[in-house]
Design a protein around this motif. Sequence first.
Motif, PDB file in Angstrom:
ATOM      1  N   ASP A 210      28.714  73.796  57.599  1.00 30.75           N
ATOM      2  CA  ASP A 210      27.659  74.101  56.632  1.00 30.75           C
ATOM      3  C   ASP A 210      26.913  75.333  57.097  1.00 30.75           C
ATOM      4  O   ASP A 210      26.694  75.528  58.286  1.00 30.75           O
ATOM      5  CB  ASP A 210      26.643  72.954  56.521  1.00 30.75           C
ATOM      6  CG  ASP A 210      27.053  71.878  55.542  1.00 30.75           C
ATOM      7  OD1 ASP A 210      27.736  72.202  54.557  1.00 30.75           O
ATOM      8  OD2 ASP A 210      26.688  70.726  55.770  1.00 30.75           O
ATOM      9  N   LEU A 211      26.485  76.107  56.119  1.00 28.31           N
ATOM     10  CA  LEU A 211      25.743  77.335  56.375  1.00 28.31           C
ATOM     11  C   LEU A 211      24.346  77.140  55.807  1.00 28.31           C
ATOM     12  O   LEU A 211      24.200  76.783  54.634  1.00 28.31           O
ATOM     13  CB  LEU A 211      26.484  78.461  55.650  1.00 28.31           C
ATOM     14  CG  LEU A 211      26.193  79.906  55.920  1.00 28.31           C
ATOM     15  CD1 LEU A 211      26.296  80.223  57.399  1.00 28.31           C
ATOM     16  CD2 LEU A 211      27.208  80.767  55.146  1.00 28.31           C
TER      17      LEU A 211
ATOM     18  N   VAL B 241      20.715  79.035  55.149  1.00 27.80           N
ATOM     19  CA  VAL B 241      20.104  80.349  55.076  1.00 27.80           C
ATOM     20  C   VAL B 241      18.608  80.177  54.782  1.00 27.80           C
ATOM     21  O   VAL B 241      18.230  79.406  53.892  1.00 27.80           O
ATOM     22  CB  VAL B 241      20.761  81.207  53.975  1.00 27.80           C
ATOM     23  CG1 VAL B 241      20.106  82.579  53.887  1.00 27.80           C
ATOM     24  CG2 VAL B 241      22.261  81.356  54.238  1.00 27.80           C
TER      25      VAL B 241
ATOM     26  N   HIS C   5      32.088  63.227  42.242  1.00 27.43           N
ATOM     27  CA  HIS C   5      33.224  63.727  43.033  1.00 27.43           C
ATOM     28  C   HIS C   5      34.195  62.597  43.357  1.00 27.43           C
ATOM     29  O   HIS C   5      35.411  62.774  43.310  1.00 27.43           O
ATOM     30  CB  HIS C   5      32.723  64.370  44.330  1.00 27.43           C
ATOM     31  CG  HIS C   5      31.840  65.569  44.099  1.00 27.43           C
ATOM     32  ND1 HIS C   5      30.839  65.936  44.965  1.00 27.43           N
ATOM     33  CD2 HIS C   5      31.803  66.469  43.096  1.00 27.43           C
ATOM     34  CE1 HIS C   5      30.236  67.013  44.501  1.00 27.43           C
ATOM     35  NE2 HIS C   5      30.800  67.366  43.378  1.00 27.43           N
TER      36      HIS C   5
ATOM     37  N   ASP D  97      24.390  66.349  47.337  1.00 24.54           N
ATOM     38  CA  ASP D  97      24.161  67.047  46.065  1.00 24.54           C
ATOM     39  C   ASP D  97      23.411  66.175  45.063  1.00 24.54           C
ATOM     40  O   ASP D  97      23.109  66.627  43.959  1.00 24.54           O
ATOM     41  CB  ASP D  97      25.494  67.460  45.427  1.00 24.54           C
ATOM     42  CG  ASP D  97      26.189  68.561  46.207  1.00 24.54           C
ATOM     43  OD1 ASP D  97      25.536  69.192  47.057  1.00 24.54           O
ATOM     44  OD2 ASP D  97      27.378  68.793  45.957  1.00 24.54           O
TER      45      ASP D  97
ATOM     46  N   ARG E 251      16.466  79.577  51.430  1.00 24.42           N
ATOM     47  CA  ARG E 251      17.385  78.935  50.486  1.00 24.42           C
ATOM     48  C   ARG E 251      17.500  77.462  50.871  1.00 24.42           C
ATOM     49  O   ARG E 251      17.344  76.596  50.035  1.00 24.42           O
ATOM     50  CB  ARG E 251      18.756  79.620  50.565  1.00 24.42           C
ATOM     51  CG  ARG E 251      19.717  79.226  49.493  1.00 24.42           C
ATOM     52  CD  ARG E 251      19.345  79.819  48.135  1.00 24.42           C
ATOM     53  NE  ARG E 251      19.311  81.276  48.157  1.00 24.42           N
ATOM     54  CZ  ARG E 251      18.771  82.013  47.177  1.00 24.42           C
ATOM     55  NH1 ARG E 251      18.248  81.431  46.121  1.00 24.42           N
ATOM     56  NH2 ARG E 251      18.758  83.325  47.265  1.00 24.42           N
ATOM     57  N   HIS E 252      17.748  77.207  52.154  1.00 23.91           N
ATOM     58  CA  HIS E 252      17.929  75.826  52.635  1.00 23.91           C
ATOM     59  C   HIS E 252      16.759  75.334  53.463  1.00 23.91           C
ATOM     60  O   HIS E 252      16.650  74.147  53.740  1.00 23.91           O
ATOM     61  CB  HIS E 252      19.217  75.718  53.450  1.00 23.91           C
ATOM     62  CG  HIS E 252      20.418  76.155  52.688  1.00 23.91           C
ATOM     63  ND1 HIS E 252      20.933  77.413  52.782  1.00 23.91           N
ATOM     64  CD2 HIS E 252      21.170  75.517  51.765  1.00 23.91           C
ATOM     65  CE1 HIS E 252      21.980  77.525  51.962  1.00 23.91           C
ATOM     66  NE2 HIS E 252      22.128  76.394  51.331  1.00 23.91           N
TER      67      HIS E 252
ATOM     68  N   HIS F 103      23.478  69.254  41.942  1.00 24.46           N
ATOM     69  CA  HIS F 103      23.138  70.633  42.277  1.00 24.46           C
ATOM     70  C   HIS F 103      24.339  71.547  42.155  1.00 24.46           C
ATOM     71  O   HIS F 103      25.368  71.287  42.762  1.00 24.46           O
ATOM     72  CB  HIS F 103      22.644  70.718  43.727  1.00 24.46           C
ATOM     73  CG  HIS F 103      21.338  70.034  43.940  1.00 24.46           C
ATOM     74  ND1 HIS F 103      20.163  70.483  43.416  1.00 24.46           N
ATOM     75  CD2 HIS F 103      21.025  68.910  44.628  1.00 24.46           C
ATOM     76  CE1 HIS F 103      19.175  69.687  43.770  1.00 24.46           C
ATOM     77  NE2 HIS F 103      19.674  68.721  44.509  1.00 24.46           N
ATOM     78  N   ASP F 104      24.226  72.608  41.406  1.00 25.50           N
ATOM     79  CA  ASP F 104      25.099  73.765  41.597  1.00 25.50           C
ATOM     80  C   ASP F 104      24.257  74.769  42.377  1.00 25.50           C
ATOM     81  O   ASP F 104      23.234  75.245  41.897  1.00 25.50           O
ATOM     82  CB  ASP F 104      25.538  74.353  40.247  1.00 25.50           C
ATOM     83  CG  ASP F 104      26.498  75.518  40.442  1.00 25.50           C
ATOM     84  OD1 ASP F 104      26.251  76.355  41.329  1.00 25.50           O
ATOM     85  OD2 ASP F 104      27.497  75.595  39.709  1.00 25.50           O
ATOM     86  N   HIS F 105      24.683  75.041  43.626  1.00 29.49           N
ATOM     87  CA  HIS F 105      23.830  75.851  44.505  1.00 29.49           C
ATOM     88  C   HIS F 105      23.725  77.296  44.040  1.00 29.49           C
ATOM     89  O   HIS F 105      22.977  78.070  44.614  1.00 29.49           O
ATOM     90  CB  HIS F 105      24.334  75.771  45.946  1.00 29.49           C
ATOM     91  CG  HIS F 105      24.192  74.395  46.510  1.00 29.49           C
ATOM     92  ND1 HIS F 105      25.234  73.518  46.578  1.00 29.49           N
ATOM     93  CD2 HIS F 105      23.111  73.720  46.974  1.00 29.49           C
ATOM     94  CE1 HIS F 105      24.812  72.370  47.096  1.00 29.49           C
ATOM     95  NE2 HIS F 105      23.545  72.471  47.340  1.00 29.49           N
ATOM     96  N   PHE F 106      24.509  77.656  43.045  1.00 30.59           N
ATOM     97  CA  PHE F 106      24.399  79.006  42.496  1.00 30.59           C
ATOM     98  C   PHE F 106      23.423  79.050  41.324  1.00 30.59           C
ATOM     99  O   PHE F 106      23.128  80.117  40.808  1.00 30.59           O
ATOM    100  CB  PHE F 106      25.744  79.510  42.007  1.00 30.59           C
ATOM    101  CG  PHE F 106      26.652  79.891  43.125  1.00 30.59           C
ATOM    102  CD1 PHE F 106      26.300  79.665  44.446  1.00 30.59           C
ATOM    103  CD2 PHE F 106      27.868  80.484  42.863  1.00 30.59           C
ATOM    104  CE1 PHE F 106      27.136  80.011  45.470  1.00 30.59           C
ATOM    105  CE2 PHE F 106      28.712  80.843  43.891  1.00 30.59           C
ATOM    106  CZ  PHE F 106      28.358  80.612  45.189  1.00 30.59           C
TER     107      PHE F 106
ATOM    108  N   CYS G 143      31.544  59.205  50.529  1.00 28.76           N
ATOM    109  CA  CYS G 143      31.046  60.582  50.677  1.00 28.76           C
ATOM    110  C   CYS G 143      29.593  60.510  51.106  1.00 28.76           C
ATOM    111  O   CYS G 143      28.974  59.454  51.040  1.00 28.76           O
ATOM    112  CB  CYS G 143      31.192  61.381  49.387  1.00 28.76           C
ATOM    113  SG  CYS G 143      30.182  60.802  48.039  1.00 28.76           S
ATOM    114  N   ASP G 144      29.067  61.609  51.574  1.00 27.80           N
ATOM    115  CA  ASP G 144      27.633  61.608  51.832  1.00 27.80           C
ATOM    116  C   ASP G 144      26.931  62.207  50.618  1.00 27.80           C
ATOM    117  O   ASP G 144      27.517  62.964  49.841  1.00 27.80           O
ATOM    118  CB  ASP G 144      27.290  62.328  53.144  1.00 27.80           C
ATOM    119  CG  ASP G 144      26.994  63.790  52.988  1.00 27.80           C
ATOM    120  OD1 ASP G 144      27.812  64.474  52.353  1.00 27.80           O
ATOM    121  OD2 ASP G 144      25.976  64.270  53.507  1.00 27.80           O
TER     122      ASP G 144
END
Lengths: 320, 320
Positions: A50-51, A53, A225, A217, A56-57, A315-318, A213-214
Motif C-alpha cells: 500500500d502507498l 500519500v 468484491h 473500501d 490524501r491518506h 470508495h473509488d480513490h480517484f 477480505c479486509d
Amino acid sequence: MPDSVSDLGEFGLIGAMTERLPQGPGVLLGPGDDSAVVAAPDSRVVVTTDLLVENRHFRRDWSAAADVGHKAAAQNLADIEAMGARPTALTVGLGTPLDLPASWALELAEGLREECAPLGVSVVGGDVVRSDLVIVAVTALGDLGGAEPVTRAGAQPGDVVAVCGRLGWAEAGHQVLSRGFRTPRVVVEAHRRPQIPYGAGVEASRLGATSMCDVSDGLLGDLGHIAAASGVRIDIDPAALDVAGPLREVASALGADPLAWVLTGGDDNALAATFPPDVELPERWNVIGSVAAKGDGDGDGVTVAGEPYDGNAGHDHFAG
Amino acid sequence: MPDSVSDLGEFGLIGAMTERLPQGPGVLLGPGDDSAVVAAPDSRVVVTTDLLVENRHFRRDWSAAADVGHKAAAQNLADIEAMGARPTALTVGLGTPLDLPASWALELAEGLREECAPLGVSVVGGDVVRSDLVIVAVTALGDLGGAEPVTRAGAQPGDVVAVCGRLGWAEAGHQVLSRGFRTPRVVVEAHRRPQIPYGAGVEASRLGATSMCDVSDGLLGDLGHIAAASGVRIDIDPAALDVAGPLREVASALGADPLAWVLTGGDDNALAATFPPDVELPERWNVIGSVAAKGDGDGDGVTVAGEPYDGNAGHDHFAG
C-alpha cells in the motif's frame, strides 16, 4: 536532536530509524544490506503493498507521526490477515521533504514498531528518498503455515457472512476531523489508528472460511468484491449490524446517518468472511448476512435487507 | 482508449495494468485479492524496496513510461541479485495525478513486464493511489536456492574486488540530458534503462564471493559500504577500470573527466563483489582492486591507487 531530516542526512536518518526497529527471530538478515532475508517456513510467501500519500491518506495536522506509522503498518497487516496468513515482516519506503522534522520520521518508525512488535513482525528494510510531500510505501509479508489462502472467490450460496472488527468508526472520526473538531476522542482515535482484529484471519481460515477480505473500501464495496469474485449475491441484514453508541452520538450531532458509515465507511480494516452455514463462530465474529445464488439482474451483487442500497457503495480513490 | 487515468477510474486502471502483467509459474495467487501468494522454495525470502519519485528519480520529458518501468524493476532486481539470489516477484505501488495519460500508466506496466518476463519474474500485485507527482514504489522478492546470502560484511584481506556490468554510463547519459542534448543515444539509453548483468549474482555466490553489493550510489560509495561492513580497506586500480569509448567521447565534448563518472556515477546497477584471491572469474567479471586489512587513519576505507579520491565519493540523496 537535529531539527530536520536534512540535518541528519540520508544515512543518518536511515541509521536513526533503524535503531528504533528491532529485529525479531524470523529475520535472518535485517536492514543495512542490499536486501533483507526473512524466514518463509511455509515455502510460500504472502505479499501485499500500500502507498500512503500525505494529504490524501493522512494529514499531519490530524494525525501524529506515530499514528501514521500505526496506520501504515495496520492496513497492510490486515491484508495479510485477510488471506488467513500470519504477518511476518514489513518493508517501508519513506519519501520526505528536506524540512520534515527529524522527530516526525523517528516517531513514524516508533509507530511502525509499536504496531508490529506485539505480533512478532519486524520492519526489515526500506528506502528513504526526497519528495515534496510525505510518502509512506509499505509492503507486508506473511506466512500461511500450511493452510490454503482464503481468497475472495470461494463464497457459496447458503454461506453466512460475518464480520470481525469495527465498521464505521474511522469514517465517524474522519467526519469529525473534517469539521474542525477533535472529539469524541474515541472516533478520532479510530481514524488515526485502526484497531485490527489480529489473529482473526488465521482463526477464520481454521474455522473453514470460504472467502475473506479486509474492509478498507467500505463494507458494501468490499463484499461486492467477494460477490463478484465468487459469482454470488450477498444480502446484509441491517438489524445485525452493530451501530455503536459513539457512532450514533456523532451522527446525531452532525445530522448524519450512522448506518451509512457502517455500510460504506472505509479504513477500519475489519475482516469480512463467509462461512458454511453450520459454522460455530467465536464471539468476536458477528453474523451480518447471507450468501445466495446470483440471479439475473442482481446488480452489483450486494443488497441490504433484500434491496439495493441507495447510498454510495464504496470508495473509488480517484473520485473527487 | 481513455485519455487519462481519471477516465479509466481506479478499478479500470488496475484492470488494464493487470492485463499487461501475465503471471509466471511461481505465482500461486496473482493480482486481485487482498494479497498475492508467491512460491518461496528455499523457505527464506529475500526482500528489497525502492521508491521512485518523479523529477527526483526520473523525468517524464527525459524518459518514456516504459523506460521508467524498466528502471524501477531493474534497480530492485539488482538488489536481489546482489544477495546472490534469484528474483521471483515484484509488487508495484503507483501514485498518479488524475490527468496522467492512461497510455503512460499502461506503458509503465509494459516496461515492468519487459524487464521481468525474461527472468521469469512476475508483477504479482500493487496499489494505485492519487498523488500530485508520479510515484513508483517497487518491492522485489527473491529466492536463495539453498545458498547463504552474500552480504556486504564478508570481505577478507587478500580478496580481489571485481565488477560485473557497466559503470559511469548512466551518469554520462544524465550529464548529456542535463545539458538539453539527446545524444549520444547509447549513454542516454543507459540512463533510461540500466543494463543489469542478470544471473551474475547467483554466479558470484557459486564462485565463492565473500561480499557483494550493487552499484547504485557510485562505485566508491558502494565499495565504502562493503569496506565499512567488513572492517577492511579496499584499493581500486584505476588502470583496471573500463572507461568505455562513449564515455570518453561524451566527457571530451563536455570537458569532464570520464574516470570520475566510472568511480562515482550511480544508477548503472553493476554488481561489485569480493572473491578469494585464487578465484577464476568468468569474462564478464573484471578485477579492479584488492582488499587489505584496515589500519589506523584509513579514512572511509576506499582508496584509488593507494590514495584517497579527491572527488565526491557517492550520492547522499538528500544533498542538493
